[in-house]
Design a protein around this motif. Structure first.
Motif, PDB file in Angstrom:
ATOM      1  N   PRO A 120       0.826  -1.208   0.000  1.00  0.00           N
ATOM      2  CA  PRO A 120       0.000   0.000   0.000  1.00  0.00           C
ATOM      3  C   PRO A 120       0.856   1.252   0.000  1.00  0.00           C
ATOM      4  O   PRO A 120       2.011   1.242   0.409  1.00  0.00           O
ATOM      5  N   SER A 121       0.281   2.325  -0.494  1.00  0.00           N
ATOM      6  CA  SER A 121       1.008   3.587  -0.501  1.00  0.00           C
ATOM      7  C   SER A 121       1.132   4.096   0.922  1.00  0.00           C
ATOM      8  O   SER A 121       0.406   3.693   1.814  1.00  0.00           O
ATOM      9  N   SER A 122       2.071   5.015   1.158  1.00  0.00           N
ATOM     10  CA  SER A 122       2.309   5.512   2.504  1.00  0.00           C
ATOM     11  C   SER A 122       1.108   6.288   3.035  1.00  0.00           C
ATOM     12  O   SER A 122       0.844   6.281   4.222  1.00  0.00           O
ATOM     13  N   SER A 134       1.002  11.421   8.676  1.00  0.00           N
ATOM     14  CA  SER A 134       2.024  11.676   7.679  1.00  0.00           C
ATOM     15  C   SER A 134       3.405  11.549   8.322  1.00  0.00           C
ATOM     16  O   SER A 134       3.525  11.458   9.542  1.00  0.00           O
ATOM     17  N   GLU A 135       4.431  11.548   7.503  1.00  0.00           N
ATOM     18  CA  GLU A 135       5.789  11.425   8.029  1.00  0.00           C
ATOM     19  C   GLU A 135       6.142  12.604   8.925  1.00  0.00           C
ATOM     20  O   GLU A 135       6.847  12.449   9.918  1.00  0.00           O
ATOM     21  N   GLN A 136       5.645  13.781   8.584  1.00  0.00           N
ATOM     22  CA  GLN A 136       5.913  14.973   9.393  1.00  0.00           C
ATOM     23  C   GLN A 136       5.261  14.855  10.771  1.00  0.00           C
ATOM     24  O   GLN A 136       5.881  15.194  11.781  1.00  0.00           O
ATOM     25  N   GLU A 137       4.051  14.334  10.835  1.00  0.00           N
ATOM     26  CA  GLU A 137       3.379  14.145  12.118  1.00  0.00           C
ATOM     27  C   GLU A 137       4.089  13.103  12.969  1.00  0.00           C
ATOM     28  O   GLU A 137       4.205  13.262  14.180  1.00  0.00           O
ATOM     29  N   VAL A 138       4.558  12.041  12.342  1.00  0.00           N
ATOM     30  CA  VAL A 138       5.296  11.004  13.065  1.00  0.00           C
ATOM     31  C   VAL A 138       6.598  11.579  13.619  1.00  0.00           C
ATOM     32  O   VAL A 138       6.962  11.336  14.776  1.00  0.00           O
TER      33      VAL A 138
END
Length: 107
Positions: A16-18, A25-29
């Motif tokens: 699956p797509s990210s 999102s990567e920024q939130e993580v």
């Protein structure tokens, strides 16, 4: 070596797509991880010195050794609370990849 043609619907299910795989999102993580790292490092140090200076030295006027001991114990408690918060957040507030548990190995 045999090659297997995977249809587009199965490829999307397997890889699956990210955006689809996680709600964050990567920024939130990154922000969440950075916040917890700072909390785990800074809060015990801040607790040690604030409690030592204002509570045990100024207000209660304890000896240096006693105020250091009690401040260190308070810092350890705060550290464990910060770690428990991180573990709780990592374990209970993450989303799983849909269909991940239903994948079967094919030879």
């Amino acid at each position: 070596m045999n090659s297997v043609d995977i249809g587009s619907s199965e490829r999307n299910r397997v890889l699956p797509s990210s955006k689809a795989s996680s709600g964050m999102s990567e920024q939130e993580v990154f922000k969440t991880c950075l916040f917890h790292c700072i909390l785990i490092v800074i809060s015990p140090i801040f607790t040690f010195f604030v409690i030592k200076l204002y509570l045990f030295d100024a207000l209660l006027q304890l000896e240096s050794m006693q105020s250091n001991l009690y401040s260190a114990l308070a810092a350890v408690v705060v550290l464990h609370l910060a770690l428990a918060n991180f573990i709780y957040r990592a374990y209970f507030q993450t989303e799983t990849v849909p269909g991940f548990d239903k994948l079967e190995k094919e030879d």
